[in-house]
Design a protein around this motif. Structure first.
Motif, PDB file in Angstrom:
ATOM      1  N   TRP A   1      22.615   3.212  16.785  1.00  0.00           N
ATOM      2  CA  TRP A   1      22.116   1.850  16.963  1.00  0.00           C
ATOM      3  C   TRP A   1      21.564   1.297  15.657  1.00  0.00           C
ATOM      4  O   TRP A   1      20.852   1.982  14.942  1.00  0.00           O
ATOM      5  N   ASN A   2      21.922   0.056  15.360  1.00  0.00           N
ATOM      6  CA  ASN A   2      21.400  -0.655  14.195  1.00  0.00           C
ATOM      7  C   ASN A   2      21.180  -2.118  14.567  1.00  0.00           C
ATOM      8  O   ASN A   2      21.852  -2.642  15.454  1.00  0.00           O
ATOM      9  N   ASP A   3      20.254  -2.755  13.857  1.00  0.00           N
ATOM     10  CA  ASP A   3      19.952  -4.144  14.205  1.00  0.00           C
ATOM     11  C   ASP A   3      20.808  -5.115  13.388  1.00  0.00           C
ATOM     12  O   ASP A   3      21.305  -4.793  12.322  1.00  0.00           O
TER      13      ASP A   3
ATOM     14  N   SER B   1      18.642  -8.157  17.056  1.00  0.00           N
ATOM     15  CA  SER B   1      19.160  -7.433  18.230  1.00  0.00           C
ATOM     16  C   SER B   1      19.861  -6.149  17.783  1.00  0.00           C
ATOM     17  O   SER B   1      20.484  -6.098  16.723  1.00  0.00           O
ATOM     18  N   TRP B   2      19.773  -5.124  18.634  1.00  0.00           N
ATOM     19  CA  TRP B   2      20.359  -3.818  18.310  1.00  0.00           C
ATOM     20  C   TRP B   2      21.711  -3.653  18.986  1.00  0.00           C
ATOM     21  O   TRP B   2      21.881  -4.001  20.156  1.00  0.00           O
TER      22      TRP B   2
ATOM     23  N   TYR C   1      25.578  -1.000  18.876  1.00  0.00           N
ATOM     24  CA  TYR C   1      26.001   0.385  18.682  1.00  0.00           C
ATOM     25  C   TYR C   1      27.227   0.483  17.771  1.00  0.00           C
ATOM     26  O   TYR C   1      28.278  -0.083  18.068  1.00  0.00           O
TER      27      TYR C   1
ATOM     28  N   SER D   1      24.479  -5.872   9.030  1.00  0.00           N
ATOM     29  CA  SER D   1      23.551  -4.833   9.460  1.00  0.00           C
ATOM     30  C   SER D   1      23.211  -3.986   8.247  1.00  0.00           C
ATOM     31  O   SER D   1      24.067  -3.757   7.391  1.00  0.00           O
TER      32      SER D   1
ATOM     33  N   TYR E   1      22.536  -0.640   6.514  1.00  0.00           N
ATOM     34  CA  TYR E   1      22.708   0.810   6.637  1.00  0.00           C
ATOM     35  C   TYR E   1      22.651   1.405   5.229  1.00  0.00           C
ATOM     36  O   TYR E   1      23.577   2.023   4.738  1.00  0.00           O
TER      37      TYR E   1
ATOM     38  N   SER F   1      27.083  -1.710  23.736  1.00  0.00           N
ATOM     39  CA  SER F   1      25.837  -2.257  23.177  1.00  0.00           C
ATOM     40  C   SER F   1      24.933  -2.904  24.221  1.00  0.00           C
ATOM     41  O   SER F   1      24.252  -3.884  23.937  1.00  0.00           O
TER      42      SER F   1
END
Length: 201
Positions: free
Chosen positions: A118-120, A137-138, A140, A159, A161, A184
């Motif tokens: 999960w990342n926003d 919002s998060w 997948y 996003s 990362y 997600s």
């Protein structure tokens, strides 16, 4: 009721995507070529498989060209499906669908690859699929590559990362997500419903 098609590359399970679309009220057909009449309101290219085999399954098993079949119909590319929108990918040697200018490159070796979890989202500009989705919002992700468009104007969300990864792109009738909306949760459900709303127009 909106009727959409999922293109099956023959690479894996697309049940969760089909299930998500049906839960949102769509009638869903799974297709393996573009030679049947196009009586759909939208097309989905799922995020399962590898670049060259997926491109070849689109090119080699249909007499009808992808662009001719699609016309101005909304297309949602998920993960690999989005990567195929571009001109080429470091994952393979085949040319991409070339509906968005740019390329697909591998994530830097300094990062844990694949990026899984999960990342926003950092929303950069309004987009058809982002209507009602809050900044932060998060969602997948499962991917080892990222898209690198020639123009940042097609990127509607990124996003973080370790580097900024384009998470949503939109150009004309082509919409792409690097993450999996069908995995997600409630945020993904909003996006799937947004795509179906675009298909109804």
């Amino acid at each position: 009721m909106v009727r959409v098609a999922i293109f099956d590359y023959g690479a894996g399970n697309i049940f969760s995507l089909k299930n998500s679309l049906e839960k949102s009220g769509a009638t869903v057909n799974v297709i393996t070529n573009f030679d049947e009449p196009n009586n759909y309101s939208g097309l989905l290219l799922p995020g399962v498989g590898n670049f060259d085999p997926a491109i070849n399954s689109i090119r080699n098993y249909s007499k009808t060209e992808f662009k001719d079949y699609v016309g101005d119909m909304p297309v949602l590319g998920i993960c690999l499906g989005m990567e195929m929108f571009f001109e080429k990918s470091e994952e393979g040697k085949e040319k991409g669908l070339n509906v968005i200018n740019g390329e697909v490159i591998v994530l830097p070796p300094s990062l844990k690859v694949p990026h899984m979890g999960w990342n926003d989202l950092e929303i950069k500009r309004p987009g058809k699929i982002l209507e009602g989705v809050d900044d932060g919002s998060w969602v997948y992700f499962v991917h080892s590559y990222r898209v690198k468009p020639n123009s940042d104007s097609v990127i509607t969300a990124v996003s973080d990362y370790g580097i900024k990864v384009p998470a949503v792109v939109e150009q004309d009738n082509f919409i792409g997500t690097q993450f999996h909306p069908e995995k997600s949760s409630s945020v993904g459900k909003i996006m799937i419903e947004n795509f179906l709303d675009v298909c109804k127009k």
